[in-house]
Design an enzyme around this catalytic site. Sequence first.
Site, PDB file in Angstrom:
ATOM      1  N   GLN A 102       0.834  -1.201   0.000  1.00  0.00           N
ATOM      2  CA  GLN A 102       0.000   0.000   0.000  1.00  0.00           C
ATOM      3  C   GLN A 102       0.870   1.252   0.000  1.00  0.00           C
ATOM      4  O   GLN A 102       2.070   1.181   0.277  1.00  0.00           O
ATOM      5  CB  GLN A 102      -0.890   0.005   1.245  1.00  0.00           C
ATOM      6  CG  GLN A 102      -0.104  -0.061   2.547  1.00  0.00           C
ATOM      7  CD  GLN A 102      -0.899  -0.624   3.695  1.00  0.00           C
ATOM      8  OE1 GLN A 102      -2.127  -0.593   3.700  1.00  0.00           O
ATOM      9  NE2 GLN A 102      -0.208  -1.155   4.703  1.00  0.00           N
ATOM     10  N   TYR A 132     -10.108   5.277  19.434  1.00  0.00           N
ATOM     11  CA  TYR A 132     -10.104   3.982  18.754  1.00  0.00           C
ATOM     12  C   TYR A 132      -9.230   2.970  19.481  1.00  0.00           C
ATOM     13  O   TYR A 132      -9.666   1.841  19.780  1.00  0.00           O
ATOM     14  CB  TYR A 132      -9.615   4.164  17.322  1.00  0.00           C
ATOM     15  CG  TYR A 132      -9.531   2.868  16.547  1.00  0.00           C
ATOM     16  CD1 TYR A 132     -10.671   2.293  15.995  1.00  0.00           C
ATOM     17  CD2 TYR A 132      -8.313   2.209  16.374  1.00  0.00           C
ATOM     18  CE1 TYR A 132     -10.605   1.100  15.287  1.00  0.00           C
ATOM     19  CE2 TYR A 132      -8.237   1.025  15.676  1.00  0.00           C
ATOM     20  CZ  TYR A 132      -9.372   0.470  15.134  1.00  0.00           C
ATOM     21  OH  TYR A 132      -9.302  -0.721  14.440  1.00  0.00           O
ATOM     22  N   GLN A 133      -8.001   3.342  19.801  1.00  0.00           N
ATOM     23  CA  GLN A 133      -7.053   2.399  20.393  1.00  0.00           C
ATOM     24  C   GLN A 133      -7.537   1.902  21.753  1.00  0.00           C
ATOM     25  O   GLN A 133      -7.453   0.702  22.064  1.00  0.00           O
ATOM     26  CB  GLN A 133      -5.665   3.041  20.547  1.00  0.00           C
ATOM     27  CG  GLN A 133      -5.138   3.782  19.347  1.00  0.00           C
ATOM     28  CD  GLN A 133      -4.654   2.864  18.232  1.00  0.00           C
ATOM     29  OE1 GLN A 133      -4.704   1.655  18.346  1.00  0.00           O
ATOM     30  NE2 GLN A 133      -4.186   3.447  17.149  1.00  0.00           N
ATOM     31  N   GLU A 177       1.334  -8.364  11.823  1.00  0.00           N
ATOM     32  CA  GLU A 177       1.155  -7.223  10.914  1.00  0.00           C
ATOM     33  C   GLU A 177       1.828  -7.559   9.594  1.00  0.00           C
ATOM     34  O   GLU A 177       2.990  -7.967   9.569  1.00  0.00           O
ATOM     35  CB  GLU A 177       1.755  -5.961  11.530  1.00  0.00           C
ATOM     36  CG  GLU A 177       1.981  -4.808  10.570  1.00  0.00           C
ATOM     37  CD  GLU A 177       0.691  -4.263   9.976  1.00  0.00           C
ATOM     38  OE1 GLU A 177       0.609  -4.187   8.724  1.00  0.00           O
ATOM     39  OE2 GLU A 177      -0.223  -3.908  10.746  1.00  0.00           O
ATOM     40  N   ASP A 208       1.225 -12.678   6.927  1.00  0.00           N
ATOM     41  CA  ASP A 208      -0.207 -12.811   6.673  1.00  0.00           C
ATOM     42  C   ASP A 208      -0.900 -13.373   7.907  1.00  0.00           C
ATOM     43  O   ASP A 208      -0.609 -14.483   8.356  1.00  0.00           O
ATOM     44  CB  ASP A 208      -0.408 -13.740   5.471  1.00  0.00           C
ATOM     45  CG  ASP A 208      -1.869 -13.931   5.117  1.00  0.00           C
ATOM     46  OD1 ASP A 208      -2.727 -13.264   5.723  1.00  0.00           O
ATOM     47  OD2 ASP A 208      -2.161 -14.761   4.233  1.00  0.00           O
ATOM     48  N   ALA A 209      -1.855 -12.613   8.458  1.00  0.00           N
ATOM     49  CA  ALA A 209      -2.536 -13.040   9.676  1.00  0.00           C
ATOM     50  C   ALA A 209      -3.396 -14.270   9.455  1.00  0.00           C
ATOM     51  O   ALA A 209      -3.558 -15.087  10.372  1.00  0.00           O
ATOM     52  CB  ALA A 209      -3.393 -11.898  10.211  1.00  0.00           C
ATOM     53  N   ASP A 227      -7.463  -5.346  14.376  1.00  0.00           N
ATOM     54  CA  ASP A 227      -7.345  -3.916  14.040  1.00  0.00           C
ATOM     55  C   ASP A 227      -6.964  -3.832  12.565  1.00  0.00           C
ATOM     56  O   ASP A 227      -5.813  -3.571  12.218  1.00  0.00           O
ATOM     57  CB  ASP A 227      -6.287  -3.275  14.937  1.00  0.00           C
ATOM     58  CG  ASP A 227      -6.047  -1.809  14.613  1.00  0.00           C
ATOM     59  OD1 ASP A 227      -6.871  -1.214  13.900  1.00  0.00           O
ATOM     60  OD2 ASP A 227      -5.014  -1.271  15.066  1.00  0.00           O
ATOM     61  N   TYR A 296     -12.590   9.644  11.335  1.00  0.00           N
ATOM     62  CA  TYR A 296     -13.055   8.504  10.546  1.00  0.00           C
ATOM     63  C   TYR A 296     -14.334   8.898   9.815  1.00  0.00           C
ATOM     64  O   TYR A 296     -15.082   9.767  10.286  1.00  0.00           O
ATOM     65  CB  TYR A 296     -13.321   7.288  11.433  1.00  0.00           C
ATOM     66  CG  TYR A 296     -12.071   6.595  11.938  1.00  0.00           C
ATOM     67  CD1 TYR A 296     -10.806   6.904  11.431  1.00  0.00           C
ATOM     68  CD2 TYR A 296     -12.147   5.631  12.927  1.00  0.00           C
ATOM     69  CE1 TYR A 296      -9.672   6.261  11.892  1.00  0.00           C
ATOM     70  CE2 TYR A 296     -11.008   4.983  13.394  1.00  0.00           C
ATOM     71  CZ  TYR A 296      -9.780   5.302  12.873  1.00  0.00           C
ATOM     72  OH  TYR A 296      -8.650   4.673  13.328  1.00  0.00           O
TER      73      TYR A 296
END
Length: 369
Positions: A102, A132-133, A177, A208-209, A227, A296
């Site tokens: 990205q 958010y966190q 991550e 890759d999760a 997340d 957001y």
Amino acid sequence: MEVDAGRGLGCQKTMDGKASNGFVSDKGIPSCCLKARASAPELEAKCHSTVVSGWFSEPQSVSGHYLYKGSKMVYFNNPMWPGEAHSLQVESILFKRQSEYQEVVVFKSSTYGKVLVLDGIVQLTEKDECAYQEMIAHLPLCSIPSPKTVLVVGGGDGGVLREIARHNSVEHIDICEIDKMVIDVSKEFFPELAIGFEDPRVHLHVGDAVEFLRHAPEGKYDAIIVDSSDPVGPAQELVEKPFFNTIAKALRPGGVLCNMAESMWLHTHLIQDMISICHETFKGSVHYAWASVPTYPSGVIGFVLCSTEGPPVDFKNPINPIEKLEGAVKHKRELKFYNSEMHSAAFALPSFLKREVKALGDSPNPAQK
């Protein structure tokens, strides 16, 4: 980190004229943008494909998921917020580079401090990241007694790790991550979040999760926090049934999941799909909560909270209140948004959401089991 802030002025009107660096070349710049730059040369340092005249605006859809057909914009895949954009005034662009996955951009805004942007979408700002966190971490962890093992999917900025560290019962934290550049950029530009990586309980896995979870021992985790970015492109897999099945297997009986779940003002169809899948997958309880995050889309973000079959979990009434955990409220930095009152209030849902997302009415009350 290489700072590359002086090239690539363009705007969302431009769909061609890409230069070799992946940004818009002068040849492809609309006349309106060229005039803006000519009239104010000092804006050159703020120039980027989403910054025009010193303002950043989130695109109407995720990059690569819209096109022009004649003079008409045509959407395909999942347009996340067509017809609207939130804009922030830019003081300077601090970093921009294309990772393997990205485009990563960091800029300094006039009112929200530093801002992290991935593929044109705001991920966090220094001013409101706390909402958010703190919510995505403490909604699940305060709902179960003495969590010990936690997995974070995504969360490369480190903010969720920072919040998990407030829970002194936690002994082991895995984080998976996929994009190492996000981690590196956060450590350089967002040290107040990336401090989460410094905790000795944290074990980082870059990859890759989905694959990571496939190899996770059954019943390993007390809590899993997802997340992730918006569910388009590569992240689409993270809101589909096979992924939730894999999560459920990795949780112990009575273990909990907290998954980012979009905006109730914009994405009731996605929320309905996620809640329905979770009801099929998790045999404990399933709930939707939300929090206010000004930067957001629509100013709110939602969370799906689920528990596996086992000891009942009453998400609405935290059994493990943050205020009673020694040193938790002021660990590393004082809590800014979350408290036990905010926890319970997050599950109060507006009438329109209850009507439009029928699956929200199907979750049993654990206290009645």
